[in-house]
Design a protein around this motif. Structure first.
Motif, PDB file in Angstrom:
ATOM      1  N   GLU A   1       0.812  -1.216   0.000  1.00 11.50           N
ATOM      2  CA  GLU A   1       0.000   0.000   0.000  1.00 11.50           C
ATOM      3  C   GLU A   1       0.847   1.268   0.000  1.00 11.50           C
ATOM      4  N   LEU A   2       2.168   1.133   0.087  1.00 17.73           N
ATOM      5  CA  LEU A   2       3.058   2.287   0.029  1.00 17.73           C
ATOM      6  C   LEU A   2       3.651   2.381  -1.371  1.00 17.73           C
ATOM      7  N   ASN A   3       4.143   3.566  -1.717  1.00 26.28           N
ATOM      8  CA  ASN A   3       4.764   3.697  -3.030  1.00 26.28           C
ATOM      9  C   ASN A   3       6.184   3.140  -3.006  1.00 26.28           C
ATOM     10  N   LEU A   4       6.794   3.073  -4.179  1.00 21.64           N
ATOM     11  CA  LEU A   4       8.098   2.419  -4.297  1.00 21.64           C
ATOM     12  C   LEU A   4       9.169   3.165  -3.509  1.00 21.64           C
ATOM     13  N   LEU A   5       9.129   4.488  -3.557  1.00 27.70           N
ATOM     14  CA  LEU A   5      10.132   5.277  -2.845  1.00 27.70           C
ATOM     15  C   LEU A   5      10.043   5.025  -1.348  1.00 27.70           C
ATOM     16  N   GLU A   6       8.833   4.989  -0.815  1.00 28.53           N
ATOM     17  CA  GLU A   6       8.642   4.727   0.616  1.00 28.53           C
ATOM     18  C   GLU A   6       9.113   3.324   0.971  1.00 28.53           C
ATOM     19  N   ASN A   7       8.866   2.347   0.085  1.00 26.30           N
ATOM     20  CA  ASN A   7       9.301   0.973   0.337  1.00 26.30           C
ATOM     21  C   ASN A   7      10.808   0.888   0.514  1.00 26.30           C
ATOM     22  N   VAL A   8      11.559   1.620  -0.300  1.00 24.40           N
ATOM     23  CA  VAL A   8      13.017   1.538  -0.220  1.00 24.40           C
ATOM     24  C   VAL A   8      13.555   2.380   0.933  1.00 24.40           C
ATOM     25  N   MET A   9      12.848   3.443   1.282  1.00 29.90           N
ATOM     26  CA  MET A   9      13.302   4.285   2.392  1.00 29.90           C
ATOM     27  C   MET A   9      13.164   3.591   3.741  1.00 29.90           C
TER      28      MET A   9
ATOM     29  N   PRO B   1      13.555   0.302   4.860  1.00 32.59           N
ATOM     30  CA  PRO B   1      14.709  -0.478   5.327  1.00 32.59           C
ATOM     31  C   PRO B   1      15.974   0.361   5.471  1.00 32.59           C
ATOM     32  N   ALA B   2      16.114   1.413   4.663  1.00 34.80           N
ATOM     33  CA  ALA B   2      17.284   2.282   4.814  1.00 34.80           C
ATOM     34  C   ALA B   2      17.261   2.981   6.164  1.00 34.80           C
ATOM     35  N   LEU B   3      16.089   3.465   6.569  1.00 27.41           N
ATOM     36  CA  LEU B   3      15.951   4.123   7.880  1.00 27.41           C
ATOM     37  C   LEU B   3      16.141   3.117   9.005  1.00 27.41           C
ATOM     38  N   SER B   4      15.592   1.918   8.826  1.00 26.27           N
ATOM     39  CA  SER B   4      15.723   0.887   9.855  1.00 26.27           C
ATOM     40  C   SER B   4      17.176   0.489  10.046  1.00 26.27           C
TER      41      SER B   4
ATOM     42  N   ALA C   1       5.552   9.680   8.451  1.00 28.23           N
ATOM     43  CA  ALA C   1       5.516  11.125   8.673  1.00 28.23           C
ATOM     44  C   ALA C   1       6.908  11.732   8.612  1.00 28.23           C
ATOM     45  N   ARG C   2       7.926  10.959   8.977  1.00 25.19           N
ATOM     46  CA  ARG C   2       9.305  11.462   9.017  1.00 25.19           C
ATOM     47  C   ARG C   2       9.974  11.479   7.646  1.00 25.19           C
ATOM     48  N   MET C   3       9.380  10.763   6.695  1.00 25.88           N
ATOM     49  CA  MET C   3      10.090  10.538   5.435  1.00 25.88           C
ATOM     50  C   MET C   3      10.423  11.825   4.687  1.00 25.88           C
ATOM     51  N   LYS C   4       9.520  12.806   4.712  1.00 26.29           N
ATOM     52  CA  LYS C   4       9.752  14.043   3.969  1.00 26.29           C
ATOM     53  C   LYS C   4      10.960  14.805   4.500  1.00 26.29           C
ATOM     54  N   GLU C   5      11.303  14.556   5.771  1.00 28.11           N
ATOM     55  CA  GLU C   5      12.439  15.249   6.378  1.00 28.11           C
ATOM     56  C   GLU C   5      13.763  14.557   6.057  1.00 28.11           C
ATOM     57  N   GLU C   6      13.676  13.328   5.575  1.00 27.56           N
ATOM     58  CA  GLU C   6      14.877  12.498   5.384  1.00 27.56           C
ATOM     59  C   GLU C   6      15.408  12.647   3.959  1.00 27.56           C
TER      60      GLU C   6
ATOM     61  N   ARG D   1      12.360  -6.820  -8.310  1.00 29.28           N
ATOM     62  CA  ARG D   1      13.383  -5.774  -8.410  1.00 29.28           C
ATOM     63  C   ARG D   1      13.265  -4.793  -7.245  1.00 29.28           C
ATOM     64  N   LEU D   2      12.033  -4.470  -6.871  1.00 27.61           N
ATOM     65  CA  LEU D   2      11.830  -3.567  -5.732  1.00 27.61           C
ATOM     66  C   LEU D   2      12.378  -4.194  -4.455  1.00 27.61           C
ATOM     67  N   GLU D   3      12.108  -5.481  -4.254  1.00 27.13           N
ATOM     68  CA  GLU D   3      12.594  -6.141  -3.041  1.00 27.13           C
ATOM     69  C   GLU D   3      14.120  -6.180  -3.014  1.00 27.13           C
ATOM     70  N   LEU D   4      14.731  -6.385  -4.176  1.00 29.01           N
ATOM     71  CA  LEU D   4      16.193  -6.349  -4.239  1.00 29.01           C
ATOM     72  C   LEU D   4      16.715  -4.963  -3.882  1.00 29.01           C
ATOM     73  N   ALA D   5      16.052  -3.922  -4.362  1.00 25.62           N
ATOM     74  CA  ALA D   5      16.454  -2.554  -4.004  1.00 25.62           C
ATOM     75  C   ALA D   5      16.318  -2.339  -2.505  1.00 25.62           C
ATOM     76  N   MET D   6      15.241  -2.881  -1.910  1.00 29.88           N
ATOM     77  CA  MET D   6      15.026  -2.745  -0.461  1.00 29.88           C
ATOM     78  C   MET D   6      16.123  -3.448   0.328  1.00 29.88           C
ATOM     79  N   CYS D   7      16.644  -4.550  -0.220  1.00 31.88           N
ATOM     80  CA  CYS D   7      17.745  -5.255   0.444  1.00 31.88           C
ATOM     81  C   CYS D   7      19.059  -4.502   0.281  1.00 31.88           C
ATOM     82  N   LEU D   8      19.355  -4.084  -0.943  1.00 36.27           N
ATOM     83  CA  LEU D   8      20.668  -3.507  -1.223  1.00 36.27           C
ATOM     84  C   LEU D   8      20.840  -2.120  -0.638  1.00 36.27           C
ATOM     85  N   VAL D   9      19.739  -1.402  -0.393  1.00 35.11           N
ATOM     86  CA  VAL D   9      19.863  -0.081   0.227  1.00 35.11           C
ATOM     87  C   VAL D   9      20.388  -0.205   1.658  1.00 35.11           C
ATOM     88  N   GLN D  10      20.313  -1.414   2.216  1.00 40.13           N
ATOM     89  CA  GLN D  10      20.852  -1.668   3.563  1.00 40.13           C
ATOM     90  C   GLN D  10      22.358  -1.939   3.531  1.00 40.13           C
ATOM     91  N   HIS D  11      22.940  -2.015   2.338  1.00 40.40           N
ATOM     92  CA  HIS D  11      24.368  -2.310   2.156  1.00 40.40           C
ATOM     93  C   HIS D  11      24.776  -3.586   2.899  1.00 40.40           C
TER      94      HIS D  11
END
Length: 252
Positions: free
Chosen positions: A93-101, A103-106, A118-123, A157-167
């Motif tokens: 239910e979230l957009n792609l940008l939010e999905n990748v953000m 795990p990066a924040l976590s 709510a915090r995403m716009k500040e990040e 591909r989105l799930e891979l991006a969500m994984c790799l953004v965690q380095h």
């Protein structure tokens, strides 16, 4: 070579079923290890032991010399292990940008927050990094689309991006092309080749032998919870025990 993952003497029984039988394997830095075998061989159980979702009866899993056995899945993820599941695990239910953000924040903060949206716009920095990964995976034009609307290939591909953004230092992929068309499968192979070129250490479970032989440096074959063969793709392809147990005459 540096050993990234060391699985030592792992056994797991579910009632009368011996799911894993004295499994020993090592994964070296930068290596792509493929685990193959028939359904019910214990492949997914082994990955679940590695990420802390299943506790082995005996044996241990070490990651860069640190014992993972007994740790919670989030602790193992924080240590640098990321996993792609058979069915893509995304926030539909979230957009792609939010999905990748997320795990990066976590990964940065060590936890999820209830007010994370709510915090995403500040990040701004995290947002820029997430957008970079979406661009890298060819998804930037869909960044504001709901993730649930994606094709199966794009969800992967989105799930891979969500994984790799965690380095991560180690990426585990459980049947990354399952349910895909041949076109999506070929596209995913090319994407995984690109990740391989960057030196990412990976373990792949896969039934599609085109995927396995296109990517693997080493193959381990599981049957009834035990390793029956291991070696380079050519060694495994030509192993009579493997042909009999799994590959079949068409791969002989």
């Amino acid at each position: 070579m540096t050993t990234v993952l060391n699985v030592s003497g792992v056994n797991k029984r579910f009632g009368g079923l011996q799911a894993l039988d004295n499994v020993n394997l090592k994964v070296e830095e930068g290596q792509t290890l493929a685990i193959i075998g028939p359904n019910g061989a214990g492949k997914s159980t082994l990955l679940n032991v590695c990420i802390g979702r299943i506790t082995p009866d005996t044996g241990s899993v070490e990651f860069h010399g640190e014992i993972l056995t007994g740790k919670h899945p989030y602790e193992i993820n924080q240590a640098g292990v990321a996993r792609v599941f058979q069915t893509p695990e995304i926030f539909t239910e979230l957009n792609l940008l939010e999905n990748v953000m997320i795990p990066a924040l976590s990964k940065r903060d060590g936890t999820y927050h209830f007010n994370i949206i709510a915090r995403m716009k500040e990040e701004k920095q995290i947002q820029a990094e997430a957008l970079h990964f979406l661009e890298d995976f060819g998804l930037e034009e869909q960044r504001f689309s709901d993730a649930g609307s994606l094709s199966r290939g794009d969800k992967r591909r989105l799930e891979l991006a969500m994984c790799l953004v965690q380095h991560p230092k180690l990426l585990l992929l459980d049947e990354p092309t399952a349910g895909m068309s041949r076109l999506d499968t070929n596209s995913t192979i090319e994407l995984l080749k690109k990740i391989k070129e960057r030196g990412m250490t990976k373990i792949i479970i896969e039934h599609d032998m085109q995927v396995v032989f296109s990517l693997a440096d080493k193959i381990v074959v599981l049957a009834q919870g035990a390793i029956i063969a291991e070696g380079t793709p050519d060694e495994v392809k030509n192993n009579p025990k493997v042909q009999e147990a799994y590959l079949g005459d068409e791969h002989a």
